[in-house]
Design an enzyme around this catalytic site. Structure first.
Site, mmCIF file in Angstrom:
data_model
loop_
_atom_site.group_PDB
_atom_site.id
_atom_site.type_symbol
_atom_site.label_atom_id
_atom_site.label_comp_id
_atom_site.label_asym_id
_atom_site.label_seq_id
_atom_site.Cartn_x
_atom_site.Cartn_y
_atom_site.Cartn_z
ATOM 1 N N GLY A 229 0.825 -1.203 0.000
ATOM 2 C CA GLY A 229 0.000 0.000 0.000
ATOM 3 C C GLY A 229 0.853 1.244 0.000
ATOM 4 O O GLY A 229 0.376 2.331 0.299
ATOM 5 N N ASP A 230 2.134 1.087 -0.321
ATOM 6 C CA ASP A 230 3.033 2.244 -0.331
ATOM 7 C C ASP A 230 4.042 2.062 -1.465
ATOM 8 O O ASP A 230 3.705 1.465 -2.486
ATOM 9 C CB ASP A 230 3.667 2.425 1.062
ATOM 10 C CG ASP A 230 3.860 3.891 1.404
ATOM 11 O OD1 ASP A 230 4.538 4.571 0.620
ATOM 12 O OD2 ASP A 230 3.340 4.358 2.428
#
Ligand SMILES: *[C@@H]1O[C@H](CO)[C@@H](O)[C@H](O)[C@H]1NC(C)=O
Ligand SMILES: *[C@@H]1O[C@H](CO)[C@@H](O)[C@H](O)[C@H]1NC(C)=O
Ligand SMILES: *[C@@H]1O[C@H](CO)[C@@H](O)[C@H](O)[C@H]1NC(C)=O
Ligand SMILES: *[C@@H]1O[C@H](CO)[C@@H](O)[C@H](O)[C@H]1NC(C)=O
Ligand SMILES: *[C@@H]1O[C@H](CO)[C@@H](O)[C@H](O)[C@H]1NC(C)=O
Ligand SMILES: *[C@@H]1O[C@H](CO)[C@@H](O)[C@H](O)[C@H]1NC(C)=O
Ligand SMILES: *[C@@H]1O[C@H](CO)[C@@H](O)[C@H](O)[C@H]1NC(C)=O
Ligand SMILES: *[C@@H]1O[C@H](CO)[C@@H](O)[C@H](O)[C@H]1NC(C)=O
Ligand SMILES: *[C@@H]1O[C@H](CO)[C@@H](O)[C@H](O)[C@H]1NC(C)=O
Length: 427
Positions: A229-230
């Site tokens: 998610g990054d």
């Protein structure tokens, strides 16, 4: 009476060296609710210099931080190191190492040394129990350097290889390599994929970067598959000669350079980074709503606000020799972006960190917005020598591809007039 002649005595050191090379330590999980850390430390202590350590399949119960120093050594990790979920324990600063200087990041497992191979054979690696962490932080503040541990940290490594390794559910960054050189990662899988339905449709796996490289030279990453998610890869300060090939990124913010310029007194130099055969895939938005960039480059402004790990800025330096070629994007938000106002405020002084010699070549696939290229360089250090070749990303039907170029001193390859026109600087 001496029975061994001097000739034989002279051979003894060589014999000991051979014996040491042949030494093998074999482990299996203790089971029955026991911690495996002590037996692992004993095995690495005995066979980690000039020997082989074999972890038989199964789950090893890791209840406290571990540091392996490896030299002329081979580790076969057929099983998984399962780092127990005990958030208050791991968040106690005494429970982790702080060997990564930037943002004082924490590590629960550090490998240092030289001339070693860690082979997890596609079956072994780390179980991070990240779901518990992500759900816990779903409604709590996450701060840089807050103590959430990096899963696999290579620190002060020379000539190390990590092979076919999997990190299941990292609480924070999956990998970090710092103060190291001549490292090869061949085969790396990181999976940060939320399954807590309370958070479906939201990104609760922030900071699960595939890797952050820092103060390291000659780092090769091939055959990676990162669900995050990054940042899929984050190239941070003083990363030089970085090669990444055959990388699949599923969700998240894309491949990042930065953020750079966080430390006013420490310039960041990034030189010669070649990314090739890169695929970025947008997952089911219920599972992971983001696929923000293909490649993006970012710096702080030249105004320092607060101090690291969470604040900072005003750091200088230079990024040069970046190549991103053979890149396939799937419904990405913005394929290529550069900005120099990370966490900035209106009125901040413009960054002095310079970008030069950036090449983007052979990009295909689809974008969710019409802006394919968004370069917003600093007025205090306009970007130079930005080259585009075969950028063929499809934008939503009915829209025209758009290109934004601010403070780009020289560029080539975008449709005529789309950028600044070579030599011009648009302010
Ligand atoms: C791991 O070891 C700790 C400490 O001995 C123990 O409390 C825990 O039950 C063990 N966990 C597993 C999965 O064996
Ligand atoms: C780095 O590793 C080398 C050996 O590989 C060692 O001599 C040196 O002390 C280490 N440096 C630090 C800062 O730990
Ligand atoms: C987050 O919210 C859930 C549900 O309201 C709660 O059970 C949990 O304790 C909260 N976590 C934190 C860290 O505040
Ligand atoms: C880079 O690292 C690899 C792997 O250790 C090594 O084979 C190669 O010689 C290194 N390159 C340079 C220029 O040192
Ligand atoms: C690319 O990497 C994946 C693992 O992520 C691997 O399965 C695949 O075989 C690699 N492709 C090539 C051409 O090496
Ligand atoms: C990067 O390396 C240069 C020397 O080449 C040094 O002056 C600078 O402080 C380093 N920056 C960081 C962030 O370590
Ligand atoms: C631009 O960067 C590439 C990749 O690092 C390098 O091979 C090339 O020599 C650089 N060109 C110039 C003019 O510095
Ligand atoms: C362009 O990139 C694709 C992968 O996205 C690759 O299959 C193709 O061979 C590349 N074309 C050239 C000319 O390198
Ligand atoms: C660009 O992509 C479109 C659609 O996939 C394709 O028809 C076209 O041939 C491509 N053009 C180039 C120059 O690759």
């Amino acid at each position: 009476m001496h029975t061994i002649g001097t000739g034989k005595l002279a051979l003894l050191p060589a014999l000991y060296a051979l014996q040491a090379l042949a030494k093998t330590c074999t482990l299996k999980p203790l089971g029955r609710g026991r911690s495996d850390v002590s037996q692992i430390e004993a095995a690495i202590g005995e066979c980690g210099h000039g020997g082989t350590t074999v972890f038989q399949p199964g789950e090893y119960n890791i209840t406290r931080k571990m540091h392996w120093d490896l030299a002329n050594s081979h580790v076969d990790l057929h099983g998984s190191l399962n780092f127990v979920f005990d958030l208050p324990y791991w968040m106690d600063p005494a429970s982790t190492y702080r060997v990564i200087f930037i943002q004082s990041q924490a590590s629960w497992f550090v490998i240092s040394g030289h001339d070693f191979t860690l082979d997890a054979h596609g079956t072994g690696g780390i179980i991070g129990n990240g779901q518990n962490w992500w759900s816990w932080y779903g409604n709590a503040t996450r701060l840089d350097g807050d103590g959430r541990p990096v899963s696999l940290t290579l620190s002060n490594v020379t000539r190390g290889t990590v092979r076919n390794f999997k990190v299941e559910a990292p609480p924070f960054w999956c990998n970090a390599v710092a103060d190291s050189r001549d490292v090869v990662y061949d085969g790396m899988t990181c999976v940060a994929e939320n399954a807590d339905e309370r958070w479906f449709g939201q990104n609760i796996v922030w900071n699960t970067d595939g890797i952050d490289t820092y103060r390291s030279d000659n780092i090769t990453m091939v055959n990676w598959d990162i669900t995050s998610g990054d940042d899929c890869l984050a190239i941070k300060g003083n990363s030089t000669n970085i090669f990444a090939r055959n990388i699949t990124c599923r969700g998240g913010t894309g491949i990042a350079f930065g953020s750079l310029g966080q430390y006013a007194e420490l310039p960041d130099y990034v030189e010669n980074v070649v990314l090739e055969d890169i695929t970025l895939i947008r997952p089911d938005p219920q599972v992971q709503p983001l696929l923000e960039h293909g490649v993006y480059l970012k710096t702080w402004t030249n105004t320092r606000i607060g101090f690291p790990p969470t604040g900072g800025g005003a750091g200088g330096g230079r990024v040069s020799g970046v190549v991103a070629r053979n890149v396939k994007v799937d419904q990405v938000t913005t394929p290529i972006q550069l900005y120099q106002t990370n966490l900035g405020h209106p009125g901040d002084a413009p960054s002095k960190l310079q970008f030069a010699n950036l090449t983007f070549e052979n990009w295909t696939g689809t974008a969710q917005t019409s802006t394919i290229v968004d370069l917003e360089c600093s007025s205090a250090a306009p970007c130079t020598d930005v080259t585009f070749r075969e950028i063929n990303v499809t934008v939503p039907s009915g829209e025209a591809p758009a290109y934004t170029c601010v403070n780009v001193a020289s560029s080539a390859g975008l449709p005529s007039g789309a950028c600044t026109g070579d030599g011009a600087v648009k302010m």
